[in-house]
Scaffold this motif. Structure first.
Motif, PDB file in Angstrom:
ATOM      1  N   ASN A  90      44.647  37.902  38.223  1.00  0.00           N
ATOM      2  CA  ASN A  90      43.536  36.963  38.112  1.00  0.00           C
ATOM      3  C   ASN A  90      42.216  37.534  38.621  1.00  0.00           C
ATOM      4  OD1 ASN A  90      44.578  34.071  37.267  1.00  0.00           O
ATOM      5  ND2 ASN A  90      46.169  35.015  38.537  1.00  0.00           N
ATOM      6  N   GLN A  91      42.202  38.850  38.802  1.00  0.00           N
ATOM      7  CA  GLN A  91      40.986  39.566  39.200  1.00  0.00           C
ATOM      8  C   GLN A  91      40.364  38.996  40.481  1.00  0.00           C
ATOM      9  OE1 GLN A  91      38.461  39.540  35.711  1.00  0.00           O
ATOM     10  NE2 GLN A  91      39.625  41.168  34.728  1.00  0.00           N
ATOM     11  N   LEU A  92      41.244  38.556  41.366  1.00  0.00           N
ATOM     12  CA  LEU A  92      40.797  38.073  42.662  1.00  0.00           C
ATOM     13  C   LEU A  92      40.807  39.183  43.702  1.00  0.00           C
ATOM     14  CD1 LEU A  92      42.711  34.666  42.724  1.00  0.00           C
ATOM     15  CD2 LEU A  92      40.300  35.049  42.210  1.00  0.00           C
ATOM     16  N   SER A  93      41.469  40.294  43.379  1.00  0.00           N
ATOM     17  CA  SER A  93      41.514  41.449  44.270  1.00  0.00           C
ATOM     18  C   SER A  93      41.703  42.710  43.444  1.00  0.00           C
ATOM     19  CB  SER A  93      42.674  41.315  45.279  1.00  0.00           C
ATOM     20  OG  SER A  93      42.790  42.486  46.058  1.00  0.00           O
ATOM     21  N   SER A  94      41.151  43.791  43.928  1.00  0.00           N
ATOM     22  CA  SER A  94      41.371  45.101  43.285  1.00  0.00           C
ATOM     23  C   SER A  94      42.102  46.036  44.237  1.00  0.00           C
ATOM     24  CB  SER A  94      40.030  45.714  42.865  1.00  0.00           C
ATOM     25  OG  SER A  94      39.153  45.808  43.978  1.00  0.00           O
ATOM     26  N   GLY A  95      42.686  45.468  45.314  1.00  0.00           N
ATOM     27  CA  GLY A  95      43.391  46.288  46.292  1.00  0.00           C
ATOM     28  C   GLY A  95      42.431  46.969  47.240  1.00  0.00           C
ATOM     29  N   THR A  96      42.966  47.794  48.095  1.00  0.00           N
ATOM     30  CA  THR A  96      42.127  48.490  49.069  1.00  0.00           C
ATOM     31  C   THR A  96      41.578  49.807  48.546  1.00  0.00           C
ATOM     32  OG1 THR A  96      44.125  49.466  50.046  1.00  0.00           O
ATOM     33  CG2 THR A  96      43.294  47.447  51.048  1.00  0.00           C
ATOM     34  N   THR A  97      42.241  50.378  47.517  1.00  0.00           N
ATOM     35  CA  THR A  97      41.756  51.643  46.951  1.00  0.00           C
ATOM     36  C   THR A  97      41.620  51.595  45.438  1.00  0.00           C
ATOM     37  OG1 THR A  97      43.969  52.607  46.647  1.00  0.00           O
ATOM     38  CG2 THR A  97      42.930  52.901  48.806  1.00  0.00           C
ATOM     39  N   GLY A  98      42.049  50.499  44.815  1.00  0.00           N
ATOM     40  CA  GLY A  98      41.964  50.387  43.361  1.00  0.00           C
ATOM     41  C   GLY A  98      43.231  50.758  42.624  1.00  0.00           C
ATOM     42  N   ILE A  99      44.299  51.179  43.362  1.00  0.00           N
ATOM     43  CA  ILE A  99      45.555  51.554  42.708  1.00  0.00           C
ATOM     44  C   ILE A  99      46.278  50.323  42.177  1.00  0.00           C
ATOM     45  CG2 ILE A  99      47.823  52.624  43.073  1.00  0.00           C
ATOM     46  CD1 ILE A  99      46.548  54.399  45.173  1.00  0.00           C
ATOM     47  N   LYS A 100      46.121  49.212  42.846  1.00  0.00           N
ATOM     48  CA  LYS A 100      46.671  47.924  42.452  1.00  0.00           C
ATOM     49  C   LYS A 100      48.196  47.891  42.417  1.00  0.00           C
ATOM     50  CE  LYS A 100      42.742  46.070  39.861  1.00  0.00           C
ATOM     51  NZ  LYS A 100      42.307  45.422  38.609  1.00  0.00           N
ATOM     52  N   ASN A 101      48.838  48.476  43.416  1.00  0.00           N
ATOM     53  CA  ASN A 101      50.269  48.265  43.592  1.00  0.00           C
ATOM     54  C   ASN A 101      50.479  47.472  44.886  1.00  0.00           C
ATOM     55  OD1 ASN A 101      49.921  50.103  45.676  1.00  0.00           O
ATOM     56  ND2 ASN A 101      50.992  51.778  44.655  1.00  0.00           N
ATOM     57  N   TYR A 102      51.734  47.273  45.250  1.00  0.00           N
ATOM     58  CA  TYR A 102      52.022  46.409  46.398  1.00  0.00           C
ATOM     59  C   TYR A 102      51.453  46.990  47.695  1.00  0.00           C
ATOM     60  CZ  TYR A 102      54.674  43.624  49.763  1.00  0.00           C
ATOM     61  OH  TYR A 102      55.030  42.801  50.799  1.00  0.00           O
TER      62      TYR A 102
ATOM     63  N   LEU B  83      37.191  33.118  43.316  1.00  0.00           N
ATOM     64  CA  LEU B  83      37.805  31.878  42.839  1.00  0.00           C
ATOM     65  C   LEU B  83      36.768  31.031  42.107  1.00  0.00           C
ATOM     66  CD1 LEU B  83      40.089  30.574  45.754  1.00  0.00           C
ATOM     67  CD2 LEU B  83      40.817  31.044  43.425  1.00  0.00           C
ATOM     68  N   ALA B  84      35.579  30.933  42.688  1.00  0.00           N
ATOM     69  CA  ALA B  84      34.525  30.091  42.119  1.00  0.00           C
ATOM     70  C   ALA B  84      34.045  30.615  40.775  1.00  0.00           C
ATOM     71  CB  ALA B  84      33.361  29.998  43.102  1.00  0.00           C
ATOM     72  N   LYS B  85      34.032  31.941  40.612  1.00  0.00           N
ATOM     73  CA  LYS B  85      33.552  32.514  39.356  1.00  0.00           C
ATOM     74  C   LYS B  85      34.419  32.137  38.169  1.00  0.00           C
ATOM     75  CE  LYS B  85      31.147  36.522  41.335  1.00  0.00           C
ATOM     76  NZ  LYS B  85      31.129  37.999  41.466  1.00  0.00           N
ATOM     77  N   ARG B  86      35.663  31.714  38.438  1.00  0.00           N
ATOM     78  CA  ARG B  86      36.536  31.272  37.344  1.00  0.00           C
ATOM     79  C   ARG B  86      36.236  29.841  36.926  1.00  0.00           C
ATOM     80  NH1 ARG B  86      42.436  31.647  39.323  1.00  0.00           N
ATOM     81  NH2 ARG B  86      41.502  30.056  40.635  1.00  0.00           N
ATOM     82  N   GLY B  87      35.442  29.142  37.741  1.00  0.00           N
ATOM     83  CA  GLY B  87      35.098  27.763  37.408  1.00  0.00           C
ATOM     84  C   GLY B  87      36.122  26.739  37.844  1.00  0.00           C
ATOM     85  N   GLN B  88      37.162  27.157  38.585  1.00  0.00           N
ATOM     86  CA  GLN B  88      38.214  26.248  39.030  1.00  0.00           C
ATOM     87  C   GLN B  88      38.069  26.008  40.526  1.00  0.00           C
ATOM     88  OE1 GLN B  88      40.614  24.329  38.262  1.00  0.00           O
ATOM     89  NE2 GLN B  88      41.870  24.264  40.093  1.00  0.00           N
ATOM     90  N   CYS B  89      37.711  24.762  40.892  1.00  0.00           N
ATOM     91  CA  CYS B  89      37.503  24.483  42.311  1.00  0.00           C
ATOM     92  C   CYS B  89      38.409  23.368  42.823  1.00  0.00           C
ATOM     93  CB  CYS B  89      36.045  24.130  42.581  1.00  0.00           C
ATOM     94  SG  CYS B  89      35.507  22.592  41.800  1.00  0.00           S
ATOM     95  N   SER B  90      39.350  22.891  42.009  1.00  0.00           N
ATOM     96  CA  SER B  90      40.231  21.793  42.416  1.00  0.00           C
ATOM     97  C   SER B  90      41.551  22.350  42.934  1.00  0.00           C
ATOM     98  CB  SER B  90      40.509  20.862  41.234  1.00  0.00           C
ATOM     99  OG  SER B  90      39.309  20.294  40.768  1.00  0.00           O
ATOM    100  N   MET B  91      41.951  21.922  44.129  1.00  0.00           N
ATOM    101  CA  MET B  91      43.214  22.365  44.706  1.00  0.00           C
ATOM    102  C   MET B  91      44.370  21.622  44.036  1.00  0.00           C
ATOM    103  SD  MET B  91      44.699  22.245  48.636  1.00  0.00           S
ATOM    104  CE  MET B  91      43.274  23.022  49.366  1.00  0.00           C
TER     105      MET B  91
END
Length: 773
Positions: A153-165, A186-194
């Motif tokens: 969901n493009q909320l994180s790119s990891g600490t180095t960009g490798i994007k593994n666990y 989160l806000a950039k997706r337009g979804q703010c309802s829990m």
């Protein structure tokens, strides 16, 4: 004419610039530590203007400061745009974020602090945040799949960009800057309802976010995660579903050949079932970086202070204490930074059992070793008599990266005591890389823990880079002023039989590293000097150390106490009870010391036997409340006319033993809620760059007597007191801005003080300050 043209050009330039300058109407970010070039500036700017975050009274934001679970929950709740926040917190929950937790509970967010208020003030990890964010969106994911959810969901790119666990760094605490970025994305997706979850989190939606190839480390195995009660916080984050928890005392050590840490794995069997504490299994533990891995199980027979199995080796065999596998790792001496994997693998014999076969695939724990210069401080004796004239030698030495003493270092060091103990000299010049002074004990009737500090006051200019490292840290060593045990000369001890029942399970290597349960039992034997003495110990089975004998004879046999294997309290009781006489004219007392849990039904059967024989049982629970079955230990004492003592630190055994000594020999009943040093439990002091957190629990037996709790901070010029707020459920806490106390704090410890309604001091406890800068 030229003047007119230039003027037109100037007006045109102003007009163009005005178009290029946006007029957003936003308030400028007021934080002095957030420049426009900071990587998280855009998100902090957005969050500030949305009133999701705020700064500190000193005008800073603290982007590198770690965020607690409660603080992150408040941020998330401010972002939530649903209008359904009418859930009311319980009257007994007086935490400052109680309302937010009540609302989060209604949404089943996977939080640790629902039932344990102290965990609300613990740093929240990136892995926990991933689960919370996924639950915000309505997905029930375990930590592994939640990390993948953040990537997808493009909320994180990891600490180095490798994007593994590994790149997501699930165990790393979340900073305030990272929190602002997560919520902004989160806000950039337009979804703010829990949305939340319909039930407690169990990982039931994991299949909806499959893991890509090579997402997990090579050789790692992911097992199905059993259902768990999200209200019960785990001891430590763990993604290996074979484990209940992983407890690492320190994840980063100094590579000096001395610094050490304990690692405890709490296992489940291969079918996800709990492992009884009476059982034990053999595991092999290995270090990939050449660190010393020790089980420290057997003590020598002569009491010389050495463990027979403690020779330096990068591998060892260890017996589990029921589900717990504990080893001590000592860092290698190295001039370079090292990473290590401590590997735990079941023995080939144990692996034939289907219940343990899954541990053929090793469990690994990551450690790192940092090479740095140090000012090492040590004391010749960690415990000295509290008589006002006994002394010990305190030594400081400059150590270069790798652990070698700098014999040619020229400079001076200043020693001082947190408790004001007398030092033979304060400023000492280094000689052959060392500086020493004598510390004289305090005269006190109860044990006092002191800290001796060493400060570099004159450095050697030839080592300027090393000097900066040394002077930026605090250097100290603990010392205990111990008055010992005493009893009135007129107290009768005729017709008295006393038995000691001592825990020898594996967990004791961490709960009682100084083996005070042995040395203090020897003191009690000598001081009480009963006509008849007995001793037994237990791990997975009970063993008789000495049958009916003199105090001196039984004392010598206590060296046979070790720390290996499971915990079978009933077996130890059975062995000791077999040595008591049937003479109903003699007074019979048994003292049980344990740090674990055991089969309750079997223990209660032994309690019935004790009542039949007329044995009074005193029980001592050593360690944290979470690892003890306190209800059982209390019941054992209550049903036999004895008393239960919770001793969080082994150095407090003296206080419990002195109380037992008074009651057994002189009939002096202790009328207070608990001996002074045991009023407080789960006490913590945590200091960040911006905030100082003070938290403590009061023992249940003391809740009626304690009316005020104060924290006393010690400085070289005196002290300052802060009164904590009663948050309910025996929990006291206070949070202060660092700008209020920076001028006062000098020593790395504080003292919790408990007062009754009349203002009489009834309890105190010294706690070290944990600094998380």
């Amino acid at each position: 004419m030229n003047y007119f043209v230039n003027r037109k050009h100037l007006l045109l330039l102003f007009f163009v610039l005005s178009l290029l300058m946006p007029n957003t109407g936003k308030a400028a970010v007021p934080f002095t530590d957030m420049k426009s070039t900071h990587w998280a500036f855009e998100s902090v700017d957005w969050a500030y203007n949305k009133k999701i975050i705020s700064g500190y009274a000193n005008g800073t934001f603290g982007p590198k400061r770690t965020l607690t679970e409660a603080e992150f929950l408040v941020m998330l709740n401010r972002y939530n745009c649903l209008n359904d926040k009418g859930v009311v917190a319980k009257n007994t929950d007086r935490h400052w974020a109680a309302q937010e937790y009540a609302y989060a509970k209604s949404k089943n967010l996977p939080l640790n602090g629902y039932t344990n208020i102290l965990l609300r003030e613990k740093p929240v990890t990136r892995g926990q945040v991933a689960r919370i964010v996924a639950a915000f969106d309505g997905f029930d994911l375990n930590q592994t799949h939640a990390a993948q959810y953040m990537y997808v969901n493009q909320l994180s790119s990891g600490t180095t960009g490798i994007k593994n666990y590994a790149d997501y760094a699930v165990d790393q605490p979340l900073t305030r800057a990272e929190a602002a970025v997560f919520v902004h994305r989160l806000a950039k997706r337009g979804q703010c309802s829990m949305i939340g979850l319909s039930n407690s989190a169990t990982g039931k939606d994991d299949a909806r976010f499959p893991l890509p190839a090579h997402f997990m480390p090579e050789g790692a195995v992911e097992f199905p995660k059993p259902e768990e009660d999200s209200d019960m916080p785990p001891s430590a984050p763990s993604e290996d579903s074979r484990l209940q928890s992983v407890d690492i005392e320190k994840e980063t050590l100094i590579a000096n050949g001395v610094d050490s840490t304990f690692i405890t794995l709490t296992l489940k069997d291969c079918f996800g079932k709990p492992i009884p504490y009476e059982e034990s299994m053999v595991f092999q533990a290995f270090s990939s970086a050449g660190a010393s891995v020790s089980n420290e199980e057997y003590f020598d027979d002569y009491g010389e202070g050495d463990f027979l199995s403690a020779a330096a080796a990068s591998s060892t065999s260890v017996l589990s204490d029921g589900p717990d596998v504990t080893v001590k790792v000592t860092a290698p001496a190295s001039t370079a930074v090292k990473s290590d994997k401590i590997t735990f693998q079941v023995s080939s014999y144990e692996s034939k059992n289907d219940k343990m076969a899954c541990y053929r695939t090793p469990v690994t724990v990551d450690l790192s070793y940092m090479a740095k210069p140090e000012l090492l401080v040590s004391v010749s004796s960690p415990s000295i008599a509290a008589n006002g004239y006994a002394a010990a030698t305190v030594t400081a030495k400059i150590v270069q990266p790798g652990g070698q003493t700098m014999t040619n270092y020229n400079g001076r060091v200043r020693f001082y005591s947190a408790k004001g103990a007398l030092l033979s000299t304060s400023n000492v010049t280094f000689s052959n890389g060392q500086a020493s002074a004598q510390v004289t004990s305090l005269s006190t009737a109860s044990p006092v823990e002191d800290t001796i500090y060493a400060e570099l006051v004159q450095s050697d200019s030839r080592f300027s880079a090393w000097n900066r490292d040394i002077q930026s840290a605090r250097h100290s060593t603990p010392v205990l002023y111990d008055p010992g045990l005493s009893v009135g000369s007129g107290c009768a001890r005729d017709q008295l039989e006393v038995a000691f029942i001592i825990d020898s399970s594996s967990s004791m290597k961490q709960s009682d590293p100084e083996r005070l349960r042995v040395s203090k039992s020897q003191q009690l034997l000598s001081t009480l000097n009963a006509p008849v003495n007995l001793a037994s110990h237990f791990n997975g089975s009970g063993m008789l150390l000495s049958n009916r004998a003199t105090a001196a004879s039984v004392s010598a046999r206590l060296y046979g106490v070790f720390q290996s294997g499971g915990t079978n309290i009933a077996a130890g009781m059975e062995k000791a009870f077999s040595g008591f006489s049937t003479d109903d004219k003699t007074k019979k007392v048994a003292i049980l010391v344990t740090d674990g849990k055991s089969n309750e039904q079997q223990v209660l059967a032994r309690v019935k036997e004790a009542r039949d024989l007329g044995i009074t049982l005193y029980t001592i629970g050593l360690g944290s409340e979470t690892q003890l079955n306190e209800d059982l230990l209390q019941k054992v004492a209550d049903e036999t006319g004895g008393r239960y003592f919770h001793v969080e630190k082994s150095s407090d055994i003296s206080t419990a033993y002195q109380t037992i000594l008074n009651e057994v020999s002189c009939g002096e009943l202790f009328l207070g809620c608990s001996p002074s040093g045991m009023v407080f439990t789960e006490s913590t002091l945590r200091m960040t760059n911006s905030t100082f957190y003070m938290n403590t629990m009061i023992e249940k037996a003391c809740e009626e007597e304690v009316k005020r709790v104060v924290l006393r901070l010690h400085s070289i010029n005196g002290h300052i007191d802060y009164e904590l707020i009663d948050r309910g459920q025996n929990y006291y806490a206070l949070k202060k801005d660092m700008t209020d106390i920076n001028d006062y704090v000098y020593f790395d410890e504080g003292t919790f003080l408990a007062f009754d309604e009349a203002g009489v001091l009834i309890g105190k406890r010294v706690i070290s300050i944990n600094r998380n800068n």
